[in-house]
Structure formats: structure tokens, C-alpha cells
Design a protein around this motif. Sequence first.
Motif, mmCIF file in Angstrom:
data_model
loop_
_atom_site.group_PDB
_atom_site.id
_atom_site.type_symbol
_atom_site.label_atom_id
_atom_site.label_comp_id
_atom_site.label_asym_id
_atom_site.label_seq_id
_atom_site.Cartn_x
_atom_site.Cartn_y
_atom_site.Cartn_z
ATOM 1 N N ARG A 35 -2.126 4.205 -4.381
ATOM 2 C CA ARG A 35 -1.584 3.131 -4.476
ATOM 3 C C ARG A 35 -2.031 2.018 -3.855
ATOM 4 O O ARG A 35 -1.768 2.026 -2.595
ATOM 5 C CB ARG A 35 -0.176 3.245 -5.093
ATOM 6 C CG ARG A 35 -0.038 4.144 -6.305
ATOM 7 C CD ARG A 35 1.532 4.346 -6.708
ATOM 8 N NE ARG A 35 1.984 2.899 -7.209
ATOM 9 C CZ ARG A 35 3.078 2.933 -7.790
ATOM 10 N NH1 ARG A 35 4.168 3.588 -7.326
ATOM 11 N NH2 ARG A 35 3.332 1.571 -8.439
ATOM 12 N N ARG A 39 0.382 -4.104 -4.440
ATOM 13 C CA ARG A 39 0.721 -4.168 -5.961
ATOM 14 C C ARG A 39 1.983 -4.980 -6.558
ATOM 15 O O ARG A 39 1.789 -5.608 -7.569
ATOM 16 C CB ARG A 39 1.005 -2.859 -6.592
ATOM 17 C CG ARG A 39 2.067 -2.057 -5.617
ATOM 18 C CD ARG A 39 2.292 -0.582 -6.304
ATOM 19 N NE ARG A 39 3.388 0.200 -5.679
ATOM 20 C CZ ARG A 39 3.182 0.675 -4.450
ATOM 21 N NH1 ARG A 39 2.081 0.651 -3.787
ATOM 22 N NH2 ARG A 39 4.284 1.436 -4.034
ATOM 23 N N GLU A 273 0.075 1.863 -12.895
ATOM 24 C CA GLU A 273 -1.413 2.246 -13.155
ATOM 25 C C GLU A 273 -1.177 3.249 -14.480
ATOM 26 O O GLU A 273 -2.022 3.161 -15.204
ATOM 27 C CB GLU A 273 -1.870 3.205 -12.111
ATOM 28 C CG GLU A 273 -3.152 3.770 -12.306
ATOM 29 C CD GLU A 273 -3.514 4.645 -11.094
ATOM 30 O OE1 GLU A 273 -4.134 5.621 -11.366
ATOM 31 O OE2 GLU A 273 -3.300 4.064 -9.930
#
Length: 292
Positions: A35, A39, A273
Motif C-alpha cells: 500500500r 494514500r 484498493e
Amino acid sequence: MPRPDHTRALHAALLTAARGLPVIPLSRTKLPAVRSPHRDEPRSAGVCRGECGGPGHGVHDATTDPARIRALFAVAPWATGYGVACGRGPHHLIGVDLDVKHGRDGVGALRSLAAEHGFTLPETVTVLTPSGGRHLWMTAPGPVPNSVGRLAPGIDIRGEGGYVVGPGSRTLAGRYLLAPGSADAPLAAAPAALLRLAAPPVPPGERQPRHAAGPRHPAEKRAAALVRFVLDSHEGERNGRLFWAACRAYDAGIGDALAPALVTAAVHTGLGEREAAATVASAGRLRAAPHP
């Protein structure tokens, strides 16, 4: 305790990296498994390509260093596959993605192009995809741009900044496997005529800069516009815009090829995601369903 699919993917990734091809771990959705550390940051913070020093930058994490590969897989124990970065020296790998879904026949289309333009397809590493298609791995003298359907329907090129799913990976669709007899095949050089076809077309009366970027083919313009549409989403509309863009992509016959970019764009706007991948998959199922 590591899961068997994770262990197999790591082992296959290490073998591929030993050939000088940089790799990254992938999730079952074929997206980078680590990840992004950015984000939760707004888009205005800029785009980091790994300069921050941490993992989670997609294809920019790709490496041939066994220790770093093991570290990336350790950060993502859910990884069940790996991607092979294209366009990196010294090989400048390109992946010729031949799709055979939704009425397309990329294999036949490439043979027709070879006959029409007088080149021979070399024996090279060939990966069989779960849908019945195949990826041909070849080398190039320099970076080659990504393209979707430019050569013919069913033929996509994975080039600079892209990646191909490596053999030994398991995804939601199934396993990616080396074609029989391909395990020990050398990476063949792409025919010059094929590289010319893969180059961006130059509009009449316009000289193309040597390293010009940007889509020229109508399918690529459509793809770029859909990705921008998702990137411009705001809170409260992100999932809806993603679903709309995915539906338009599948309507245009580029849904499978564009799905990873759409999901990545959605994650950049703040969607998770898993949620983004599920939304794109729902659009694909809707468009594939027969209409009364």
C-alpha cells in the motif's frame, strides 16, 4: 505462517529477478500489493516515485535485489503474485499482451500483422494467462510506450512505466503459467517492424519529438480521459465516477487493460484498493452480462 501462494510467488519472483528483470509483489487483483504510504495525502502534495525512501510506490519499487524483494513480500504477506517492470534497462522489456476475450483474437491479429509487415515472431518467453491469452516478453533497444489496441484490437503493449504479471502468480482470474518449452527460452529482441508499429503515430504535418509523451491513438485518448475523470473525483462522488469510467472503458473494449490504472487513480483520490477493485469488477460484470 506464509501461505503457499505467497511462497510460490516469492520464489518465482526471485527466479525472474535473477534474469535481470526487476519485480514487485502483486495482490490477487493484479495491483501492487504494498500500500502507498501517501494514500491519505491530498493530490496537491505531489506524486512521489519512491524518493521518500519507503515502499509502496507501485512499479517504482521494482528491483532485482533478492533482499529487497524478500522485504517487499514480507510487507505484503497477502501478495499472491508479482509484476515484472517493463522499460527498464538493460533489457527494456516489453510485454505484448494478446487478449482473446470478448470476441477479440490478439493472437491471430499479431500473426496477421507479422504477415502484412514482413516480420517473424521470435521464440521468446511466453506466459499463458488465465483467460486463454498470452504475454510475449521481448527486449527493445530503448523504452517503448504503453498502448491499448493501437496495433490491433486484442493487442496491448506493456512498456515504460508498465508491468506484466509474472508466471507463477495467482490472481482472482487464476494462474499465470509459462508456456510449454518457454522456461529456458532466452528473451528475444523485438522485430524492428513491430517496434515501429508500437511507436506513437505522428499526425500529418506534425513532427514528433523523439521522446514525446502523451496518447495519440483514439483508444489511448479515451483511456487517458477516463483516468483523468477518476482523478478529478471529490469525496462523495469518487465511487460513482469510478464506476461510470469503468463502464465506459468496458463499453470501449479497453476495460480489462485499463482496470489497473482506474483502480490506482481511485486509490490516489482516497478510495480503498479493495473497494476500488470491487467497483471496477462490478462494472466489468455488468457490461459482460447479456442484455435482454
